[in-house]
Design a protein around this motif. Structure first.
Motif, PDB file in Angstrom:
ATOM      1  N   ARG A  65       0.847  -1.210   0.000  1.00 39.23           N
ATOM      2  CA  ARG A  65       0.000   0.000   0.000  1.00 39.23           C
ATOM      3  C   ARG A  65       0.877   1.252   0.000  1.00 39.23           C
ATOM      4  O   ARG A  65       0.654   2.201   0.740  1.00 39.23           O
ATOM      5  N   CYS A  66       1.890   1.203  -0.853  1.00 37.84           N
ATOM      6  CA  CYS A  66       2.866   2.287  -0.931  1.00 37.84           C
ATOM      7  C   CYS A  66       2.814   2.948  -2.306  1.00 37.84           C
ATOM      8  O   CYS A  66       2.928   2.276  -3.330  1.00 37.84           O
ATOM      9  N   LEU A  67       2.635   4.249  -2.300  1.00 33.08           N
ATOM     10  CA  LEU A  67       2.671   5.060  -3.515  1.00 33.08           C
ATOM     11  C   LEU A  67       4.033   5.724  -3.591  1.00 33.08           C
ATOM     12  O   LEU A  67       4.495   6.309  -2.606  1.00 33.08           O
ATOM     13  N   PRO A  75      12.451   8.498  -5.844  1.00 30.31           N
ATOM     14  CA  PRO A  75      11.046   8.676  -5.465  1.00 30.31           C
ATOM     15  C   PRO A  75      10.848   9.019  -3.998  1.00 30.31           C
ATOM     16  O   PRO A  75      11.634   8.640  -3.138  1.00 30.31           O
ATOM     17  N   TYR A  76       9.770   9.733  -3.753  1.00 28.40           N
ATOM     18  CA  TYR A  76       9.238   9.882  -2.404  1.00 28.40           C
ATOM     19  C   TYR A  76       8.144   8.833  -2.271  1.00 28.40           C
ATOM     20  O   TYR A  76       7.331   8.638  -3.177  1.00 28.40           O
ATOM     21  N   GLY A  77       8.127   8.147  -1.138  1.00 26.40           N
ATOM     22  CA  GLY A  77       7.102   7.150  -0.886  1.00 26.40           C
ATOM     23  C   GLY A  77       6.048   7.693   0.073  1.00 26.40           C
ATOM     24  O   GLY A  77       6.327   8.559   0.904  1.00 26.40           O
ATOM     25  N   TYR A  78       4.842   7.178  -0.062  1.00 34.15           N
ATOM     26  CA  TYR A  78       3.732   7.548   0.822  1.00 34.15           C
ATOM     27  C   TYR A  78       3.094   6.254   1.309  1.00 34.15           C
ATOM     28  O   TYR A  78       2.677   5.419   0.504  1.00 34.15           O
ATOM     29  N   ARG A  79       3.038   6.081   2.638  1.00 32.37           N
ATOM     30  CA  ARG A  79       2.565   4.836   3.247  1.00 32.37           C
ATOM     31  C   ARG A  79       1.052   4.794   3.399  1.00 32.37           C
ATOM     32  O   ARG A  79       0.410   5.803   3.651  1.00 32.37           O
ATOM     33  N   ASP A  80       0.548   3.566   3.290  1.00 36.03           N
ATOM     34  CA  ASP A  80      -0.851   3.256   3.586  1.00 36.03           C
ATOM     35  C   ASP A  80      -1.829   3.997   2.675  1.00 36.03           C
ATOM     36  O   ASP A  80      -2.881   4.447   3.102  1.00 36.03           O
ATOM     37  N   VAL A  81      -1.455   4.103   1.395  1.00 39.31           N
ATOM     38  CA  VAL A  81      -2.286   4.769   0.388  1.00 39.31           C
ATOM     39  C   VAL A  81      -3.158   3.712  -0.294  1.00 39.31           C
ATOM     40  O   VAL A  81      -2.678   2.632  -0.640  1.00 39.31           O
ATOM     41  N   SER A  82      -4.420   4.026  -0.509  1.00 34.11           N
ATOM     42  CA  SER A  82      -5.306   3.082  -1.193  1.00 34.11           C
ATOM     43  C   SER A  82      -5.057   3.126  -2.704  1.00 34.11           C
ATOM     44  O   SER A  82      -4.576   4.127  -3.248  1.00 34.11           O
ATOM     45  N   GLU A  83      -5.410   2.050  -3.367  1.00 35.32           N
ATOM     46  CA  GLU A  83      -5.258   2.003  -4.823  1.00 35.32           C
ATOM     47  C   GLU A  83      -6.156   3.029  -5.505  1.00 35.32           C
ATOM     48  O   GLU A  83      -5.834   3.544  -6.566  1.00 35.32           O
ATOM     49  N   ASP A  84      -7.294   3.345  -4.889  1.00 33.80           N
ATOM     50  CA  ASP A  84      -8.187   4.365  -5.444  1.00 33.80           C
ATOM     51  C   ASP A  84      -7.502   5.726  -5.529  1.00 33.80           C
ATOM     52  O   ASP A  84      -7.717   6.474  -6.484  1.00 33.80           O
ATOM     53  N   VAL A  85      -6.689   6.047  -4.531  1.00 36.66           N
ATOM     54  CA  VAL A  85      -5.964   7.323  -4.545  1.00 36.66           C
ATOM     55  C   VAL A  85      -4.936   7.318  -5.684  1.00 36.66           C
ATOM     56  O   VAL A  85      -4.802   8.303  -6.412  1.00 36.66           O
ATOM     57  N   PHE A  86      -4.231   6.213  -5.848  1.00 38.21           N
ATOM     58  CA  PHE A  86      -3.284   6.092  -6.963  1.00 38.21           C
ATOM     59  C   PHE A  86      -4.008   6.240  -8.300  1.00 38.21           C
ATOM     60  O   PHE A  86      -3.567   6.990  -9.180  1.00 38.21           O
ATOM     61  N   ASP A  87      -5.129   5.557  -8.459  1.00 35.33           N
ATOM     62  CA  ASP A  87      -5.898   5.655  -9.702  1.00 35.33           C
ATOM     63  C   ASP A  87      -6.363   7.084  -9.937  1.00 35.33           C
ATOM     64  O   ASP A  87      -6.342   7.570 -11.076  1.00 35.33           O
ATOM     65  N   VAL A 139       5.316  10.192   4.904  1.00 29.26           N
ATOM     66  CA  VAL A 139       6.267  10.308   3.790  1.00 29.26           C
ATOM     67  C   VAL A 139       7.511   9.457   4.069  1.00 29.26           C
ATOM     68  O   VAL A 139       8.029   9.447   5.165  1.00 29.26           O
ATOM     69  N   ILE A 140       7.929   8.749   3.031  1.00 31.14           N
ATOM     70  CA  ILE A 140       9.190   8.010   3.069  1.00 31.14           C
ATOM     71  C   ILE A 140      10.141   8.772   2.149  1.00 31.14           C
ATOM     72  O   ILE A 140       9.983   8.739   0.931  1.00 31.14           O
TER      73      ILE A 140
END
Length: 69
Positions: free
Chosen positions: A19-21, A31-43, A65-66
Motif C-alpha cells: 500500500r505504498c505510492l 522517489p518519495y514514498g507515501y505509506r498506507d495509500v489506497s489504490e483508489d488514490v493512486f488511480d 512520507v518516506i
C-alpha cells in the motif's frame, strides 16, 4: 509505472501489497514514498486532469512520507 503529464511530477508507481505510492518529482530521479495509500488514490492521481492539484488535495500532508534514499 505510470508517466504523469505534470510540471510537478513525472512518474508514479503503486505497490498494492505494501500500500505504498511512490512519486518522482520533476528534477529528481529518486522517489518519495507515501505509506498506507489506497489504490483508489493512486488511480485518481493517474487519471487526474492535473496530477499536481490532485496531489495537493488528496496526498500531501495526508500520508506518512518516506523520503528518498
Amino acid at each position: 509505472m505510470v508517466l504523469l503529464d505534470s510540471s510537478a511530477m513525472w512518474r508514479a508507481e503503486y505497490d498494492a501489497d505494501e500500500r505504498c505510492l511512490r512519486i518522482w518529482f520533476t528534477g529528481d530521479d529518486r522517489p518519495y514514498g507515501y505509506r498506507d495509500v489506497s489504490e483508489d488514490v493512486f488511480d485518481g492521481l493517474c487519471s487526474a486532469d492535473s496530477p499536481g492539484r490532485y496531489f495537493a488535495a488528496h496526498i500531501r500532508d495526508r500520508y506518512e512520507v518516506i523520503p528518498p534514499p
